[in-house]
Design a protein around this motif. Structure first.
Motif, PDB file in Angstrom:
ATOM      1  N   ALA A 178       0.829  -1.193   0.000  1.00  0.00           N
ATOM      2  CA  ALA A 178       0.000   0.000   0.000  1.00  0.00           C
ATOM      3  C   ALA A 178       0.872   1.255   0.000  1.00  0.00           C
ATOM      4  O   ALA A 178       0.573   2.235  -0.689  1.00  0.00           O
ATOM      5  CB  ALA A 178      -0.932  -0.002   1.212  1.00  0.00           C
ATOM      6  N   ALA A 179       1.957   1.215   0.779  1.00  0.00           N
ATOM      7  CA  ALA A 179       2.875   2.358   0.796  1.00  0.00           C
ATOM      8  C   ALA A 179       3.542   2.542  -0.565  1.00  0.00           C
ATOM      9  O   ALA A 179       3.737   3.674  -1.031  1.00  0.00           O
ATOM     10  CB  ALA A 179       3.927   2.161   1.882  1.00  0.00           C
ATOM     11  N   HIS A 180       3.876   1.435  -1.237  1.00  0.00           N
ATOM     12  CA  HIS A 180       4.479   1.525  -2.572  1.00  0.00           C
ATOM     13  C   HIS A 180       3.518   2.138  -3.590  1.00  0.00           C
ATOM     14  O   HIS A 180       3.953   2.706  -4.603  1.00  0.00           O
ATOM     15  CB  HIS A 180       4.877   0.138  -3.073  1.00  0.00           C
ATOM     16  N   SER A 181       2.215   2.011  -3.346  1.00  0.00           N
ATOM     17  CA  SER A 181       1.234   2.447  -4.346  1.00  0.00           C
ATOM     18  C   SER A 181       1.302   3.947  -4.605  1.00  0.00           C
ATOM     19  O   SER A 181       0.822   4.412  -5.641  1.00  0.00           O
ATOM     20  CB  SER A 181      -0.185   2.065  -3.906  1.00  0.00           C
ATOM     21  N   THR A 182       1.910   4.704  -3.696  1.00  0.00           N
ATOM     22  CA  THR A 182       2.041   6.152  -3.930  1.00  0.00           C
ATOM     23  C   THR A 182       3.000   6.449  -5.069  1.00  0.00           C
ATOM     24  O   THR A 182       3.038   7.580  -5.566  1.00  0.00           O
ATOM     25  CB  THR A 182       2.528   6.864  -2.655  1.00  0.00           C
ATOM     26  N   HIS A 183       3.780   5.449  -5.500  1.00  0.00           N
ATOM     27  CA  HIS A 183       4.732   5.625  -6.596  1.00  0.00           C
ATOM     28  C   HIS A 183       4.172   5.126  -7.926  1.00  0.00           C
ATOM     29  O   HIS A 183       4.880   5.145  -8.936  1.00  0.00           O
ATOM     30  CB  HIS A 183       6.037   4.890  -6.289  1.00  0.00           C
ATOM     31  N   LEU A 184       2.918   4.681  -7.941  1.00  0.00           N
ATOM     32  CA  LEU A 184       2.335   4.131  -9.163  1.00  0.00           C
ATOM     33  C   LEU A 184       1.708   5.229 -10.011  1.00  0.00           C
ATOM     34  O   LEU A 184       1.313   6.284  -9.518  1.00  0.00           O
ATOM     35  CB  LEU A 184       1.273   3.087  -8.807  1.00  0.00           C
TER      36      LEU A 184
END
Length: 258
Positions: A178-184
């Protein structure tokens, strides 16, 4: 390539970058033998040899020397590292990712960047500060020890880590995804393994505009069980989350290795 290197060098040697990533305002203000930029150059070189050897190599590379003494002592290096925030390397990685898209033709699949995320556990040294930060965990064998969960968002076709996180073991892989999704972005197709299937995570990824392809267990969802029993090659199944419907294509070849 020269433009990329020059851009990184310009960032590392800028006063603003130093000010953003030093622990105290007074750090790295005096004209010392081992300034902020030299510390960054030392760290991003991923030193693997003895301190003295690595510092000598750094001195030779920075000053064009054939034979050189270490720039500073091991103790001075340790003190300098204590003044550096880890966020410096996160900013450098973000900057490098942006530059790579600018200067190189990125590989894509059907117009998408193919990204994947996965996590793993690491056993850490039992130093008191590490135990206080990451917690202590009981394993099947041996004494209790601190453990860290590491997760990365990886560009598969361009062999590049977009972002990475290290947290305590009690933070699950889904939360890190979920935290990685800010880079999508809408140009991304995120691949997820089993264990990540949950609709709140799919919803969060969809809010970024990215697409997601996830493996799911064949014995948890009734809609998946029904599809497997049907003998169909593929089926579009609509599944509603609390607020957003999801449509997933299930090709039978995806289940061969499940």
């Amino acid at each position: 390539m020269p433009d990329l290197v020059d851009s990184l060098k310009k960032l590392i040697e800028s006063e603003n970058f130093c000010n953003r990533h030093k622990e105290q305002p007074q750090d790295f203000t005096r004209n010392r033998a081992f300034p902020f930029k030299n510390l960054i150059y030392y760290m991003i070189n991923l030193p693997a040899a003895a301190y003295e050897t690595e510092l000598c190599n750094l001195n030779k590379n920075l000053n064009g020397l054939d034979i050189a003494e270490p720039l500073v002592t091991k103790g001075a290096l340790t003190k300098a590292r204590e003044k550096l925030k880890h966020m410096a390397f996160i900013e450098l990685n973000d900057h490098l990712v942006d530059l790579s898209h600018k200067y190189f033709a990125a590989n894509r699949w059907n117009g998408f960047f193919l990204l994947a995320t996965d996590g793993t556990l690491f056993t850490l040294p039992t130093a008191k500060p590490i135990v206080e930060h990451f917690g202590q965990w009981n394993g099947r064998q041996g004494d209790p020890c601190p453990k860290a969960r590491v997760s990365q968002l990886y560009d598969i076709l361009n062999h590049m880590t977009i972002t990475a996180l290290i947290t305590s073991k009690d933070i699950g892989e889904r939360m890190l995804a979920a935290a990685h999704s800010t880079h999508l972005s809408p140009d991304d197709l995120l691949l997820l393994d089993r264990g990540y299937e949950c609709f709140w995570l799919f919803k969060l990824i969809s809010l970024s505009g990215a697409q997601v392809c996830a493996r799911v267990s064949c014995n948890k969802l009734n809609i998946v069980k029904s599809f497997l029993r049907s003998g169909e090659r593929e089926r579009i199944i609509k599944k509603k989350s609390p607020s957003i419907p999801f449509a997933t294509v299930l090709p039978r070849t995806c289940w061969n290795a499940v």
